[in-house]
Design a protein around this motif. Structure first.
Motif, PDB file in Angstrom:
ATOM      1  N   GLU A  90      -1.207  -1.907   7.779  1.00 39.31           N
ATOM      2  CA  GLU A  90      -2.370  -1.473   6.999  1.00 39.31           C
ATOM      3  C   GLU A  90      -2.714  -0.007   7.291  1.00 39.31           C
ATOM      4  OE1 GLU A  90      -6.674  -3.358   5.755  1.00 39.31           O
ATOM      5  OE2 GLU A  90      -5.852  -3.825   7.724  1.00 39.31           O
ATOM      6  N   GLN A  91      -2.554   0.417   8.523  1.00 44.15           N
ATOM      7  CA  GLN A  91      -2.849   1.800   8.903  1.00 44.15           C
ATOM      8  C   GLN A  91      -1.856   2.787   8.287  1.00 44.15           C
ATOM      9  OE1 GLN A  91      -2.872   1.503  13.170  1.00 44.15           O
ATOM     10  NE2 GLN A  91      -4.987   0.790  13.246  1.00 44.15           N
ATOM     11  N   LYS A  92      -0.657   2.339   7.975  1.00 40.64           N
ATOM     12  CA  LYS A  92       0.387   3.211   7.418  1.00 40.64           C
ATOM     13  C   LYS A  92       0.297   3.365   5.899  1.00 40.64           C
ATOM     14  CE  LYS A  92       2.862   3.636  11.266  1.00 40.64           C
ATOM     15  NZ  LYS A  92       2.590   4.757  12.108  1.00 40.64           N
ATOM     16  N   LEU A  93      -0.339   2.401   5.240  1.00 39.46           N
ATOM     17  CA  LEU A  93      -0.365   2.397   3.775  1.00 39.46           C
ATOM     18  C   LEU A  93      -1.723   2.870   3.252  1.00 39.46           C
ATOM     19  CD1 LEU A  93       1.530  -0.953   3.205  1.00 39.46           C
ATOM     20  CD2 LEU A  93       2.433   1.375   2.954  1.00 39.46           C
ATOM     21  N   ASP A  94      -1.715   3.502   2.092  1.00 35.82           N
ATOM     22  CA  ASP A  94      -2.904   4.089   1.479  1.00 35.82           C
ATOM     23  C   ASP A  94      -3.908   3.007   1.083  1.00 35.82           C
ATOM     24  OD1 ASP A  94      -4.757   5.537   0.019  1.00 35.82           O
ATOM     25  OD2 ASP A  94      -3.328   6.240  -1.475  1.00 35.82           O
ATOM     26  N   SER A  95      -5.128   3.113   1.613  1.00 31.57           N
ATOM     27  CA  SER A  95      -6.150   2.097   1.360  1.00 31.57           C
ATOM     28  C   SER A  95      -6.661   2.113  -0.080  1.00 31.57           C
ATOM     29  CB  SER A  95      -7.320   2.255   2.330  1.00 31.57           C
ATOM     30  OG  SER A  95      -7.945   3.505   2.132  1.00 31.57           O
ATOM     31  N   SER A  96      -6.352   3.154  -0.849  1.00 32.08           N
ATOM     32  CA  SER A  96      -6.758   3.142  -2.252  1.00 32.08           C
ATOM     33  C   SER A  96      -5.730   2.409  -3.119  1.00 32.08           C
ATOM     34  CB  SER A  96      -6.965   4.573  -2.771  1.00 32.08           C
ATOM     35  OG  SER A  96      -5.742   5.268  -2.806  1.00 32.08           O
ATOM     36  N   THR A  97      -4.578   2.100  -2.550  1.00 36.91           N
ATOM     37  CA  THR A  97      -3.526   1.381  -3.273  1.00 36.91           C
ATOM     38  C   THR A  97      -3.320  -0.019  -2.730  1.00 36.91           C
ATOM     39  OG1 THR A  97      -2.381   3.458  -3.734  1.00 36.91           O
ATOM     40  CG2 THR A  97      -1.080   1.469  -3.946  1.00 36.91           C
ATOM     41  N   PHE A  98      -3.534  -0.216  -1.437  1.00 36.23           N
ATOM     42  CA  PHE A  98      -3.318  -1.521  -0.808  1.00 36.23           C
ATOM     43  C   PHE A  98      -4.643  -2.114  -0.349  1.00 36.23           C
ATOM     44  CE2 PHE A  98       0.827   0.324  -0.749  1.00 36.23           C
ATOM     45  CZ  PHE A  98       1.680  -0.748  -0.916  1.00 36.23           C
ATOM     46  N   ILE A  99      -4.873  -3.357  -0.762  1.00 31.75           N
ATOM     47  CA  ILE A  99      -6.114  -4.047  -0.420  1.00 31.75           C
ATOM     48  C   ILE A  99      -5.810  -5.289   0.404  1.00 31.75           C
ATOM     49  CG2 ILE A  99      -7.439  -3.173  -2.378  1.00 31.75           C
ATOM     50  CD1 ILE A  99      -6.837  -5.754  -3.860  1.00 31.75           C
ATOM     51  N   ARG A 100      -6.783  -5.687   1.193  1.00 32.53           N
ATOM     52  CA  ARG A 100      -6.628  -6.849   2.073  1.00 32.53           C
ATOM     53  C   ARG A 100      -7.527  -7.977   1.562  1.00 32.53           C
ATOM     54  NH1 ARG A 100      -5.476  -6.458   8.083  1.00 32.53           N
ATOM     55  NH2 ARG A 100      -4.763  -8.563   8.498  1.00 32.53           N
ATOM     56  N   PRO A 101      -7.033  -8.808   0.639  1.00 28.68           N
ATOM     57  CA  PRO A 101      -7.865  -9.866   0.062  1.00 28.68           C
ATOM     58  C   PRO A 101      -8.097 -11.038   1.005  1.00 28.68           C
ATOM     59  CG  PRO A 101      -5.645 -10.037  -0.777  1.00 28.68           C
ATOM     60  CD  PRO A 101      -5.690  -8.798   0.067  1.00 28.68           C
ATOM     61  N   HIS A 102      -7.299 -11.088   2.048  1.00 28.73           N
ATOM     62  CA  HIS A 102      -7.324 -12.216   2.978  1.00 28.73           C
ATOM     63  C   HIS A 102      -6.727 -11.711   4.283  1.00 28.73           C
ATOM     64  CE1 HIS A 102      -6.002 -16.060   4.710  1.00 28.73           C
ATOM     65  NE2 HIS A 102      -6.887 -16.628   3.917  1.00 28.73           N
ATOM     66  N   GLN A 103      -7.085 -12.337   5.368  1.00 29.40           N
ATOM     67  CA  GLN A 103      -6.616 -11.918   6.686  1.00 29.40           C
ATOM     68  C   GLN A 103      -5.091 -11.819   6.763  1.00 29.40           C
ATOM     69  OE1 GLN A 103      -8.128 -14.415   9.809  1.00 29.40           O
ATOM     70  NE2 GLN A 103      -6.768 -13.577  11.346  1.00 29.40           N
ATOM     71  N   SER A 104      -4.384 -12.677   6.048  1.00 29.20           N
ATOM     72  CA  SER A 104      -2.926 -12.743   6.147  1.00 29.20           C
ATOM     73  C   SER A 104      -2.172 -11.894   5.137  1.00 29.20           C
ATOM     74  CB  SER A 104      -2.472 -14.196   5.979  1.00 29.20           C
ATOM     75  OG  SER A 104      -3.029 -14.995   6.977  1.00 29.20           O
ATOM     76  N   TYR A 105      -2.879 -11.244   4.201  1.00 26.50           N
ATOM     77  CA  TYR A 105      -2.194 -10.544   3.116  1.00 26.50           C
ATOM     78  C   TYR A 105      -2.681  -9.109   2.929  1.00 26.50           C
ATOM     79  CZ  TYR A 105      -0.450 -15.092   1.673  1.00 26.50           C
ATOM     80  OH  TYR A 105       0.179 -16.303   1.633  1.00 26.50           O
ATOM     81  N   LEU A 106      -1.755  -8.266   2.492  1.00 29.13           N
ATOM     82  CA  LEU A 106      -2.038  -6.899   2.074  1.00 29.13           C
ATOM     83  C   LEU A 106      -1.330  -6.742   0.725  1.00 29.13           C
ATOM     84  CD1 LEU A 106      -3.365  -4.257   3.100  1.00 29.13           C
ATOM     85  CD2 LEU A 106      -1.155  -3.642   4.052  1.00 29.13           C
ATOM     86  N   VAL A 107      -2.072  -6.360  -0.315  1.00 26.53           N
ATOM     87  CA  VAL A 107      -1.547  -6.390  -1.684  1.00 26.53           C
ATOM     88  C   VAL A 107      -1.604  -4.999  -2.320  1.00 26.53           C
ATOM     89  CG1 VAL A 107      -1.936  -7.341  -3.998  1.00 26.53           C
ATOM     90  CG2 VAL A 107      -2.260  -8.788  -1.991  1.00 26.53           C
ATOM     91  N   ASN A 108      -0.530  -4.630  -3.009  1.00 28.87           N
ATOM     92  CA  ASN A 108      -0.481  -3.404  -3.785  1.00 28.87           C
ATOM     93  C   ASN A 108      -1.221  -3.658  -5.100  1.00 28.87           C
ATOM     94  OD1 ASN A 108       0.255  -1.265  -5.502  1.00 28.87           O
ATOM     95  ND2 ASN A 108       2.288  -1.101  -4.608  1.00 28.87           N
TER      96      ASN A 108
END
Length: 118
Positions: free
Chosen positions: A55-73
């Motif tokens: 999560e720290q490496k990817l842009d927070s305006s493009t990747f969201i965390r809808p759930h503790q286990s997932y990071l979504v583009n």
């Protein structure tokens, strides 16, 4: 014509360094200290890195965390179910549940996407 290189991420597995274009990441799934990257074309790459690190490496305006286990583009979200906590339907057919406490944050971030609502 000027060619702009696409942003890449290096994923290290036991045998390879995988250079992947960030736009090809559909979503990431956490499994304890491992994270699996799900890419366009059905490829999956599992790395020994925590989701927090990813999560720290990817842009927070493009990747969201809808759930503790997932990071979504967000560019791969096809639709969002309005009822209950809501679900994200991704363009690869995967459905990801949005936690109740994350729903308003997700809708706020998605509000920045240019859209026409009818």
């Amino acid at each position: 014509m000027l060619h702009t290189p696409k942003e890449k991420l290096v994923l290290s597995t036991r045998d390879f360094y995988h250079l992947i274009e960030i736009e090809n990441i559909i979503y990431c799934k956490s499994d304890n200290s491992y994270t699996t990257f799900y890419l366009n074309g059905g490829e999956e790459i599992k790395v020994s890195v925590s989701m927090k690190n990813v999560e720290q490496k990817l842009d927070s305006s493009t990747f969201i965390r809808p759930h503790q286990s997932y990071l979504v583009n967000i560019h791969h979200i096809k639709s969002i179910q309005k009822s209950s906590g809501g679900d994200l339907l991704l363009d690869n057919g995967k459905t990801i549940t949005v936690s109740t406490r994350k729903k308003s944050e997700i809708l706020h971030l998605l509000g920045d996407i240019k859209r026409i609502q009818v």
